[in-house]
Structures are given as structure tokens and as C-alpha cells.
Design a protein around this motif. Sequence first.
Motif, PDB file in Angstrom:
ATOM      1  N   GLY A  63       0.943  -1.277  -0.143  1.00 48.10           N
ATOM      2  CA  GLY A  63      -0.045   0.046  -0.182  1.00 48.10           C
ATOM      3  C   GLY A  63       0.920   1.221  -0.088  1.00 48.10           C
ATOM      4  O   GLY A  63       2.220   1.076   0.052  1.00 48.10           O
ATOM      5  N   TYR A  64       0.127   2.435  -0.078  1.00 45.05           N
ATOM      6  CA  TYR A  64       0.836   3.876   0.064  1.00 45.05           C
ATOM      7  C   TYR A  64      -0.089   4.682   0.651  1.00 45.05           C
ATOM      8  O   TYR A  64      -1.470   4.374   0.799  1.00 45.05           O
ATOM      9  CB  TYR A  64       1.181   4.225  -1.445  1.00 45.05           C
ATOM     10  N   ILE A  65       0.213   5.773   1.149  1.00 42.27           N
ATOM     11  CA  ILE A  65      -0.759   6.881   1.378  1.00 42.27           C
ATOM     12  C   ILE A  65      -1.285   7.630   0.205  1.00 42.27           C
ATOM     13  O   ILE A  65      -0.551   8.128  -0.523  1.00 42.27           O
ATOM     14  CB  ILE A  65      -0.006   7.972   2.535  1.00 42.27           C
ATOM     15  N   SER A  66      -2.643   7.737   0.321  1.00 40.29           N
ATOM     16  CA  SER A  66      -3.200   8.333  -0.767  1.00 40.29           C
ATOM     17  C   SER A  66      -3.322   9.967  -0.745  1.00 40.29           C
ATOM     18  O   SER A  66      -3.591  10.288   0.546  1.00 40.29           O
ATOM     19  CB  SER A  66      -4.401   7.676  -1.045  1.00 40.29           C
ATOM     20  N   ALA A  67      -3.013  10.654  -1.478  1.00 42.27           N
ATOM     21  CA  ALA A  67      -3.247  12.237  -1.368  1.00 42.27           C
ATOM     22  C   ALA A  67      -4.402  12.530  -1.055  1.00 42.27           C
ATOM     23  O   ALA A  67      -4.867  13.608  -0.284  1.00 42.27           O
ATOM     24  CB  ALA A  67      -2.474  13.049  -2.659  1.00 42.27           C
ATOM     25  N   SER A  68      -5.499  11.833  -1.614  1.00 42.93           N
ATOM     26  CA  SER A  68      -6.951  12.310  -1.545  1.00 42.93           C
ATOM     27  C   SER A  68      -7.551  11.761  -0.137  1.00 42.93           C
ATOM     28  O   SER A  68      -8.446  12.236   0.456  1.00 42.93           O
ATOM     29  CB  SER A  68      -7.868  11.687  -2.614  1.00 42.93           C
ATOM     30  N   ASP A  69      -6.930  10.866   0.496  1.00 43.36           N
ATOM     31  CA  ASP A  69      -7.310  10.378   1.932  1.00 43.36           C
ATOM     32  C   ASP A  69      -6.580  11.090   2.783  1.00 43.36           C
ATOM     33  O   ASP A  69      -7.046  10.874   3.996  1.00 43.36           O
ATOM     34  CB  ASP A  69      -7.090   8.730   1.740  1.00 43.36           C
ATOM     35  N   SER A  70      -5.509  11.691   2.461  1.00 41.06           N
ATOM     36  CA  SER A  70      -4.740  12.128   3.811  1.00 41.06           C
ATOM     37  C   SER A  70      -5.406  13.500   4.110  1.00 41.06           C
ATOM     38  O   SER A  70      -5.587  14.204   3.115  1.00 41.06           O
ATOM     39  CB  SER A  70      -3.237  12.522   3.303  1.00 41.06           C
ATOM     40  N   LYS A  71      -5.546  13.556   5.479  1.00 40.76           N
ATOM     41  CA  LYS A  71      -6.035  14.891   6.102  1.00 40.76           C
ATOM     42  C   LYS A  71      -5.263  15.966   5.668  1.00 40.76           C
ATOM     43  O   LYS A  71      -5.664  17.098   5.446  1.00 40.76           O
ATOM     44  CB  LYS A  71      -6.385  14.845   7.470  1.00 40.76           C
ATOM     45  N   GLU A  72      -3.898  16.002   6.039  1.00 37.10           N
ATOM     46  CA  GLU A  72      -2.991  16.808   5.590  1.00 37.10           C
ATOM     47  C   GLU A  72      -2.547  16.637   4.242  1.00 37.10           C
ATOM     48  O   GLU A  72      -2.224  15.506   3.716  1.00 37.10           O
ATOM     49  CB  GLU A  72      -1.823  16.996   6.509  1.00 37.10           C
ATOM     50  N   PRO A  73      -1.814  17.654   3.340  1.00 39.29           N
ATOM     51  CA  PRO A  73      -0.930  17.428   2.060  1.00 39.29           C
ATOM     52  C   PRO A  73       0.095  16.618   2.486  1.00 39.29           C
ATOM     53  O   PRO A  73       0.587  16.761   3.283  1.00 39.29           O
ATOM     54  CB  PRO A  73      -1.050  18.677   1.553  1.00 39.29           C
ATOM     55  N   LEU A  74       0.266  15.613   1.339  1.00 39.96           N
ATOM     56  CA  LEU A  74       1.696  14.844   1.555  1.00 39.96           C
ATOM     57  C   LEU A  74       3.000  15.827   1.395  1.00 39.96           C
ATOM     58  O   LEU A  74       2.612  16.952   0.802  1.00 39.96           O
ATOM     59  CB  LEU A  74       1.485  14.014   0.297  1.00 39.96           C
ATOM     60  N   GLY A  75       3.946  15.323   1.790  1.00 39.83           N
ATOM     61  CA  GLY A  75       5.143  16.162   1.643  1.00 39.83           C
ATOM     62  C   GLY A  75       5.746  16.198   0.476  1.00 39.83           C
ATOM     63  O   GLY A  75       7.222  16.028   0.448  1.00 39.83           O
ATOM     64  N   VAL A  76       4.897  16.201  -0.867  1.00 38.62           N
ATOM     65  CA  VAL A  76       5.580  16.490  -2.007  1.00 38.62           C
ATOM     66  C   VAL A  76       4.557  17.393  -2.698  1.00 38.62           C
ATOM     67  O   VAL A  76       3.441  17.308  -2.499  1.00 38.62           O
ATOM     68  CB  VAL A  76       5.690  15.101  -2.735  1.00 38.62           C
ATOM     69  N   GLU A  77       5.050  18.011  -3.943  1.00 32.34           N
ATOM     70  CA  GLU A  77       4.113  19.011  -4.481  1.00 32.34           C
ATOM     71  C   GLU A  77       4.292  19.047  -5.906  1.00 32.34           C
ATOM     72  O   GLU A  77       5.411  18.675  -6.421  1.00 32.34           O
ATOM     73  CB  GLU A  77       4.422  20.274  -3.950  1.00 32.34           C
ATOM     74  N   ILE A  78       3.507  19.411  -6.646  1.00 29.52           N
ATOM     75  CA  ILE A  78       3.696  19.863  -8.172  1.00 29.52           C
ATOM     76  C   ILE A  78       4.105  21.354  -8.110  1.00 29.52           C
ATOM     77  O   ILE A  78       3.090  22.150  -7.651  1.00 29.52           O
ATOM     78  CB  ILE A  78       2.501  19.735  -9.068  1.00 29.52           C
ATOM     79  N   ALA A  79       4.912  21.888  -8.652  1.00 30.60           N
ATOM     80  CA  ALA A  79       5.256  23.368  -8.737  1.00 30.60           C
ATOM     81  C   ALA A  79       4.925  23.838 -10.204  1.00 30.60           C
ATOM     82  O   ALA A  79       5.586  23.165 -11.082  1.00 30.60           O
ATOM     83  CB  ALA A  79       6.576  23.694  -8.361  1.00 30.60           C
ATOM     84  N   LEU A  80       4.116  24.663 -10.378  1.00 26.96           N
ATOM     85  CA  LEU A  80       3.743  25.077 -11.801  1.00 26.96           C
ATOM     86  C   LEU A  80       4.279  26.665 -11.923  1.00 26.96           C
ATOM     87  O   LEU A  80       3.897  27.577 -10.789  1.00 26.96           O
ATOM     88  CB  LEU A  80       2.410  25.282 -11.972  1.00 26.96           C
ATOM     89  N   VAL A  81       4.997  26.957 -12.733  1.00 27.30           N
ATOM     90  CA  VAL A  81       5.680  28.472 -13.050  1.00 27.30           C
ATOM     91  C   VAL A  81       4.815  29.273 -13.868  1.00 27.30           C
ATOM     92  O   VAL A  81       4.397  28.777 -14.841  1.00 27.30           O
ATOM     93  CB  VAL A  81       7.050  28.365 -13.476  1.00 27.30           C
ATOM     94  N   THR A  82       4.475  30.556 -13.419  1.00 25.97           N
ATOM     95  CA  THR A  82       3.658  31.180 -14.270  1.00 25.97           C
ATOM     96  C   THR A  82       3.944  32.663 -13.910  1.00 25.97           C
ATOM     97  O   THR A  82       4.585  33.054 -12.907  1.00 25.97           O
ATOM     98  CB  THR A  82       2.029  31.089 -13.885  1.00 25.97           C
TER      99      THR A  82
END
Length: 131
Positions: A63-82
Motif C-alpha cells: 500500500g501507500y498513502i493516498s493524497a486524496s485520503d490524507s487529511k494533510e497534504p503529502l510532503g511532495v508537490e507539483i510546482a507550476l511556474v507562471t
Amino acid sequence: MVKFGYTIYYVADVDSTLLFFETAFSMKRKFITDEKDYGELDTGATVLSFASHELGKSNFQGGYISASDSKEPLGVEIALVTDDVALAHNDAIKFGAVELKAPESKPWGQVVSYLRCPSGILLELCTPVGS
């Protein structure tokens, strides 16, 4: 030589996750399987892709920790530059993202905001470093 090729997030609904990025940020869908369990966005040299939780469970027996099931955001992100963080931030909210931190100027001159996508993914919107 090793080259960074993909970032894959496991999500509950691949199609709706792709649709969020398409509508909120005008990104283009590159590919989705007939089963809709894996899809990619056209983001340049490195592929941003999404796979279903079912596919993830087949890859990780423990298994793994699902981002959608985790109360807090996971310690990884997508960064979009604008160039316009405030506009992109507001567009993301219009299409279902939840604000975690409004746009703010950092001491090094960059403008940054944080949101959580409808799929639970932590998203940073930022101006280019040194802008």
C-alpha cells in the motif's frame, strides 16, 4: 546517464484529474489509456502523469498513502511556474482547488501560493526564481 522522465501521482479518478489541469491551467492532455487508469499531460521534457489507485495497489502490495485520503497534504508537490500567480491561483479555485496559502512575495523576489487540487495533490504556483 540517468534522466528525470516522469512524475506520477496516484489518484481516485485519472480523467477528472487531467480535466482539472486542462481547465484550470490550459494544459493539454497527451495520453490516457482506454481503461482510464493512466494519463499524461503535455508539460514539456518531463511528463506529469496520473495513475489510478487500483494501478498503484497493483504496483505496491504494502500500500501507500493516498493524497486524496490524507487529511494533510503529502510532503511532495507539483510546482507550476507562471508570470501571474494570482490569476492562476484564482482559476484553480474556480475549478475546485482549495486554497492553502494565498499568493505572497518571498524575500528572494518570487511570488508563491499553495493549493490542494480536487484529487488531494499539493500544488505550488510560483513565478520564476529571480523574477
